[in-house]
Design a protein around this motif. Structure first.
Motif, PDB file in Angstrom:
ATOM      1  N   ASP A 161      48.892  47.969  35.515  1.00 22.08           N
ATOM      2  CA  ASP A 161      49.835  46.838  35.502  1.00 22.08           C
ATOM      3  C   ASP A 161      50.533  46.737  37.186  1.00 22.08           C
ATOM      4  N   LEU A 162      50.100  45.639  37.850  1.00 22.48           N
ATOM      5  CA  LEU A 162      50.143  45.681  39.177  1.00 22.48           C
ATOM      6  C   LEU A 162      51.603  45.531  39.709  1.00 22.48           C
ATOM      7  N   SER A 163      52.380  45.305  38.633  1.00 18.42           N
ATOM      8  CA  SER A 163      53.834  45.229  38.946  1.00 18.42           C
ATOM      9  C   SER A 163      54.641  46.425  39.344  1.00 18.42           C
TER      10      SER A 163
ATOM     11  N   ALA B 275      60.145  32.135  44.966  1.00 20.86           N
ATOM     12  CA  ALA B 275      59.669  33.595  45.117  1.00 20.86           C
ATOM     13  C   ALA B 275      58.092  33.542  45.174  1.00 20.86           C
ATOM     14  N   TYR B 276      57.357  32.605  44.457  1.00 16.51           N
ATOM     15  CA  TYR B 276      56.018  32.616  44.575  1.00 16.51           C
ATOM     16  C   TYR B 276      55.755  32.069  45.900  1.00 16.51           C
ATOM     17  N   ALA B 277      56.155  31.068  46.276  1.00 15.43           N
ATOM     18  CA  ALA B 277      55.774  30.507  47.837  1.00 15.43           C
ATOM     19  C   ALA B 277      55.930  31.478  48.974  1.00 15.43           C
TER      20      ALA B 277
ATOM     21  N   MET C 195      46.181  23.448  42.025  1.00 17.67           N
ATOM     22  CA  MET C 195      46.059  23.135  41.045  1.00 17.67           C
ATOM     23  C   MET C 195      44.835  23.267  39.939  1.00 17.67           C
ATOM     24  N   LEU C 196      44.278  24.286  40.085  1.00 19.43           N
ATOM     25  CA  LEU C 196      43.115  24.453  39.317  1.00 19.43           C
ATOM     26  C   LEU C 196      43.696  24.598  37.931  1.00 19.43           C
ATOM     27  N   GLY C 197      42.884  24.435  37.116  1.00 10.38           N
ATOM     28  CA  GLY C 197      43.460  24.519  35.873  1.00 10.38           C
ATOM     29  C   GLY C 197      43.279  25.831  34.886  1.00 10.38           C
ATOM     30  N   THR C 198      44.222  26.776  35.443  1.00 10.64           N
ATOM     31  CA  THR C 198      44.401  28.064  34.796  1.00 10.64           C
ATOM     32  C   THR C 198      45.586  28.084  34.117  1.00 10.64           C
ATOM     33  N   LYS C 199      45.702  29.298  33.369  1.00 14.55           N
ATOM     34  CA  LYS C 199      46.973  29.835  32.638  1.00 14.55           C
ATOM     35  C   LYS C 199      48.036  29.660  33.636  1.00 14.55           C
ATOM     36  N   MET C 200      48.223  30.146  34.910  1.00 10.09           N
ATOM     37  CA  MET C 200      49.244  30.109  35.714  1.00 10.09           C
ATOM     38  C   MET C 200      49.467  28.662  35.863  1.00 10.09           C
TER      39      MET C 200
ATOM     40  N   SER D 197      40.897  40.191  36.827  1.00 11.89           N
ATOM     41  CA  SER D 197      39.668  39.366  36.320  1.00 11.89           C
ATOM     42  C   SER D 197      39.665  39.096  34.850  1.00 11.89           C
ATOM     43  N   THR D 198      40.615  39.062  34.075  1.00 16.92           N
ATOM     44  CA  THR D 198      40.776  38.768  32.833  1.00 16.92           C
ATOM     45  C   THR D 198      40.973  37.370  32.294  1.00 16.92           C
ATOM     46  N   ASP D 199      41.114  36.491  33.258  1.00 14.44           N
ATOM     47  CA  ASP D 199      41.365  34.940  33.213  1.00 14.44           C
ATOM     48  C   ASP D 199      41.220  34.200  34.336  1.00 14.44           C
ATOM     49  N   GLY D 200      41.133  32.950  34.180  1.00 16.37           N
ATOM     50  CA  GLY D 200      41.474  31.956  35.413  1.00 16.37           C
ATOM     51  C   GLY D 200      40.388  32.142  36.468  1.00 16.37           C
ATOM     52  N   ILE D 201      40.619  32.287  37.678  1.00 14.59           N
ATOM     53  CA  ILE D 201      39.808  32.130  38.798  1.00 14.59           C
ATOM     54  C   ILE D 201      39.193  33.454  38.804  1.00 14.59           C
ATOM     55  N   GLY D 202      39.768  34.592  38.595  1.00 16.88           N
ATOM     56  CA  GLY D 202      39.316  35.918  38.654  1.00 16.88           C
ATOM     57  C   GLY D 202      38.150  36.031  37.574  1.00 16.88           C
TER      58      GLY D 202
ATOM     59  N   GLY E 121      42.281  44.426  34.913  1.00 21.19           N
ATOM     60  CA  GLY E 121      43.447  43.732  34.260  1.00 21.19           C
ATOM     61  C   GLY E 121      44.561  44.430  33.735  1.00 21.19           C
ATOM     62  N   ARG E 122      45.631  43.902  33.368  1.00 21.57           N
ATOM     63  CA  ARG E 122      46.634  44.795  32.750  1.00 21.57           C
ATOM     64  C   ARG E 122      46.718  45.016  31.195  1.00 21.57           C
ATOM     65  N   ASN E 123      45.922  44.096  30.612  1.00 20.40           N
ATOM     66  CA  ASN E 123      45.868  43.736  29.189  1.00 20.40           C
ATOM     67  C   ASN E 123      44.707  44.465  28.625  1.00 20.40           C
TER      68      ASN E 123
ATOM     69  N   ASN F 191      41.677  40.545  46.256  1.00 16.77           N
ATOM     70  CA  ASN F 191      42.973  40.724  45.534  1.00 16.77           C
ATOM     71  C   ASN F 191      43.307  39.334  45.102  1.00 16.77           C
ATOM     72  N   ASN F 192      42.996  39.211  43.637  1.00 20.15           N
ATOM     73  CA  ASN F 192      43.160  38.007  43.059  1.00 20.15           C
ATOM     74  C   ASN F 192      44.341  37.844  42.127  1.00 20.15           C
ATOM     75  N   ALA F 193      44.725  39.084  41.424  1.00 26.05           N
ATOM     76  CA  ALA F 193      45.802  38.849  40.459  1.00 26.05           C
ATOM     77  C   ALA F 193      47.026  38.304  40.972  1.00 26.05           C
TER      78      ALA F 193
ATOM     79  N   SER G 103      43.033  44.930  25.964  1.00 27.75           N
ATOM     80  CA  SER G 103      42.102  43.782  24.750  1.00 27.75           C
ATOM     81  C   SER G 103      41.414  42.943  25.654  1.00 27.75           C
ATOM     82  N   LYS G 104      41.939  42.007  26.620  1.00 32.30           N
ATOM     83  CA  LYS G 104      41.599  41.095  27.151  1.00 32.30           C
ATOM     84  C   LYS G 104      40.494  41.699  28.151  1.00 32.30           C
ATOM     85  N   LEU G 105      40.650  42.831  28.618  1.00 37.02           N
ATOM     86  CA  LEU G 105      39.636  43.431  29.626  1.00 37.02           C
ATOM     87  C   LEU G 105      38.227  43.969  28.937  1.00 37.02           C
TER      88      LEU G 105
HETATM   89  N1  LIG Z   1      45.054  28.129  39.770  1.00 32.44           N
HETATM   90  C1  LIG Z   1      45.550  27.677  41.111  1.00 32.44           C
HETATM   91  O1  LIG Z   1      45.491  26.288  41.304  1.00 32.44           O
HETATM   92  C2  LIG Z   1      45.809  28.719  42.325  1.00 32.44           C
HETATM   93  C3  LIG Z   1      46.294  27.973  43.546  1.00 32.44           C
HETATM   94  C4  LIG Z   1      46.474  28.754  44.431  1.00 32.44           C
HETATM   95  C5  LIG Z   1      46.511  30.131  44.561  1.00 32.44           C
HETATM   96  N2  LIG Z   1      46.127  30.616  43.249  1.00 32.44           N
HETATM   97  C6  LIG Z   1      45.997  32.116  43.062  1.00 32.44           C
HETATM   98  O2  LIG Z   1      44.970  32.502  42.468  1.00 32.44           O
HETATM   99  C7  LIG Z   1      45.063  33.845  41.899  1.00 32.44           C
HETATM  100  C8  LIG Z   1      44.555  33.679  40.442  1.00 32.44           C
HETATM  101  O3  LIG Z   1      45.381  32.812  39.671  1.00 32.44           O
HETATM  102  P1  LIG Z   1      44.849  32.079  38.402  1.00 32.44           P
HETATM  103  O4  LIG Z   1      45.453  30.716  38.661  1.00 32.44           O
HETATM  104  O5  LIG Z   1      43.427  32.291  38.028  1.00 32.44           O
HETATM  105  O6  LIG Z   1      46.024  32.580  37.429  1.00 32.44           O
HETATM  106  P2  LIG Z   1      45.534  33.161  36.017  1.00 32.44           P
HETATM  107  O7  LIG Z   1      44.845  32.327  35.186  1.00 32.44           O
HETATM  108  O8  LIG Z   1      47.271  33.344  35.526  1.00 32.44           O
HETATM  109  O9  LIG Z   1      45.142  34.703  36.255  1.00 32.44           O
HETATM  110  C9  LIG Z   1      46.000  35.751  36.844  1.00 32.44           C
HETATM  111  C10 LIG Z   1      45.236  36.892  36.777  1.00 32.44           C
HETATM  112  O10 LIG Z   1      46.104  38.146  37.356  1.00 32.44           O
HETATM  113  C11 LIG Z   1      46.425  38.917  36.252  1.00 32.44           C
HETATM  114  N3  LIG Z   1      47.814  39.515  36.443  1.00 32.44           N
HETATM  115  C12 LIG Z   1      49.053  38.700  36.373  1.00 32.44           C
HETATM  116  N4  LIG Z   1      50.123  39.635  36.581  1.00 32.44           N
HETATM  117  C13 LIG Z   1      49.398  41.056  36.672  1.00 32.44           C
HETATM  118  C14 LIG Z   1      49.959  42.260  36.763  1.00 32.44           C
HETATM  119  N5  LIG Z   1      51.356  42.489  36.624  1.00 32.44           N
HETATM  120  N6  LIG Z   1      49.162  43.266  36.630  1.00 32.44           N
HETATM  121  C15 LIG Z   1      47.797  43.086  36.577  1.00 32.44           C
HETATM  122  N7  LIG Z   1      47.246  41.692  36.507  1.00 32.44           N
HETATM  123  C16 LIG Z   1      47.933  40.651  36.470  1.00 32.44           C
HETATM  124  C17 LIG Z   1      46.539  38.119  34.973  1.00 32.44           C
HETATM  125  O11 LIG Z   1      46.341  39.217  33.830  1.00 32.44           O
HETATM  126  P3  LIG Z   1      46.419  38.498  32.254  1.00 32.44           P
HETATM  127  O12 LIG Z   1      45.109  38.037  31.920  1.00 32.44           O
HETATM  128  O13 LIG Z   1      47.058  39.840  31.620  1.00 32.44           O
HETATM  129  O14 LIG Z   1      47.494  37.437  32.275  1.00 32.44           O
HETATM  130  C18 LIG Z   1      45.040  37.431  35.198  1.00 32.44           C
HETATM  131  O15 LIG Z   1      43.839  38.073  35.092  1.00 32.44           O
HETATM  132  C19 LIG Z   1      46.481  34.067  41.985  1.00 32.44           C
HETATM  133  O16 LIG Z   1      46.928  34.849  43.166  1.00 32.44           O
HETATM  134  C20 LIG Z   1      47.111  32.899  42.363  1.00 32.44           C
HETATM  135  O17 LIG Z   1      48.273  32.650  42.790  1.00 32.44           O
HETATM  136  C21 LIG Z   1      45.849  29.847  42.207  1.00 32.44           C
END
Ligand SMILES: NC(=O)c1ccc[n+]([C@@H]2O[C@H](COP(=O)([O-])OP(=O)(O)OC[C@H]3O[C@@H](n4cnc5c(N)ncnc54)[C@H](OP(=O)(O)O)[C@@H]3O)[C@@H](O)[C@H]2O)c1
Length: 268
Positions: free
Chosen positions: A61-63, A158-160, A192-197, A10-15, A33-35, A87-89, A37-39
């Protein structure tokens, strides 16, 4: 009623967007979060929101599965009850795709960590709670060897595979717990929601992140999701839908759960 809701990543994006929405509605949100300062930044911003919402934060760090165990212990040490676990990370691209545990980071973070965290937190969530797992429209048949870290895969593959594996264990766990456990629901938040990922993976600006946050809010709070355990919600079509056919095959789901348990050394 104020609910206690843990949102991983929940430090970025949808979370982060979901956390903001839920805090604004007066809920008690456990940020993760894993970071650090972002947290800290996220906690500062969300605790300044008006209203009765509350926040606290957890670093992990969830890895790394040892960190997942530690996160579960920390949460359980602070809370006797959790209403919702989201479970969003998630991770798509990574500079080093192999974790210190020898796993592909996508399977580690997107599939195995949420499984372990869910299993550990089940006693806190109980049968009235919910587990919302972030799936995706990207779902491909899982290579069990890749799940165990024995075969390298390209990032997109791997992602899919990691997202189908998550969808499969969600259904398996939901059906095996029945009414003895929480509602466990896999949700594709929208593509394709506009996040970092999405920006990193596809080099596009992407759509409105609030679309994903809003469906997670509904999945966490709305009545129609309470009776949806084992189902898959597809927010591209805006309805409950069929996931990849492998997720509807009990034998295949059992095999994936067996593979995850093998990776975890049978400890979950
Ligand atoms: N965006 C889309 O269109 C989309 C579509 C389908 C599914 N999703 C899913 O939605 C979820 C959220 O994605 P998002 O698009 O919001 O991506 P995002 O902006 O990259 O956010 C991902 C979050 O997960 C955290 N994270 C990544 N690796 C981690 C680790 N090893 N340990 C702990 N935390 C970790 C990130 O931390 P940091 O801030 O430190 O990077 C960030 O808080 C994901 O599961 C993604 O697969 C997204």
């Amino acid at each position: 009623m104020q609910r206690t809701i843990l949102i991983t990543g929940s430090t970025d994006g949808i979370g982060l967007e979901t956390a903001e929405m839920l805090v604004s509605l007066g809920h008690h949100v456990l940020l993760h979060g894993r970071n650090p300062s972002k947290l800290e930044d996220a906690e500062k911003t969300l605790s300044a929101l008006p209203g009765d919402g509350r926040v606290e934060s957890y670093v992990a760090d969830l890895s790394l599965m040892a960190n997942v165990e530690a996160l579960a212990e920390e949460v359980a040490g602070q809370h006797a009850k959790l209403d919702v676990l989201i479970n969003n990370a998630g991770v798509f691209k990574a500079s080093d795709p192999v974790t210190a545990d020898g796993l592909d980071v996508r399977f580690a973070v997107n599939t195995i960590a949420p499984y372990l965290l869910t299993r550990r937190l089940l006693p806190l969530i109980g049968s009235s709670g919910r587990v919302i797992n972030l799936s995706s429209a990207a779902q491909s048949p899982v290579d069990p060897k890749a799940l165990r870290g024995e075969v390298p895969l390209l990032a997109g593959t791997a992602y899919a595979q990691s997202k189908l594996a998550l969808t499969m264990w969600s259904r398996h766990l939901a059906l095996s717990l029945e009414d003895q456990g929480p509602a466990i629901i896999a949700v594709n938040p929208g593509s394709m929601l506009g996040t970092k990922m999405v920006k990193e993976a596809y080099r596009v600006a992407g759509g409105d992140v609030r679309k994903g946050a809003d469906i997670l809010r509904r999945a966490a709070l709305d009545d129609d999701f309470a009776a949806a355990s084992g189902q898959y919600f597809d927010n591209d079509s805006g309805r409950f839908a069929s996931p990849h056919s492998d997720a509807l095959d009990p034998q295949k789901c059992q095999e994936i759960v067996g593979g995850i348990e093998t990776v975890l050394g049978g400890s979950a």
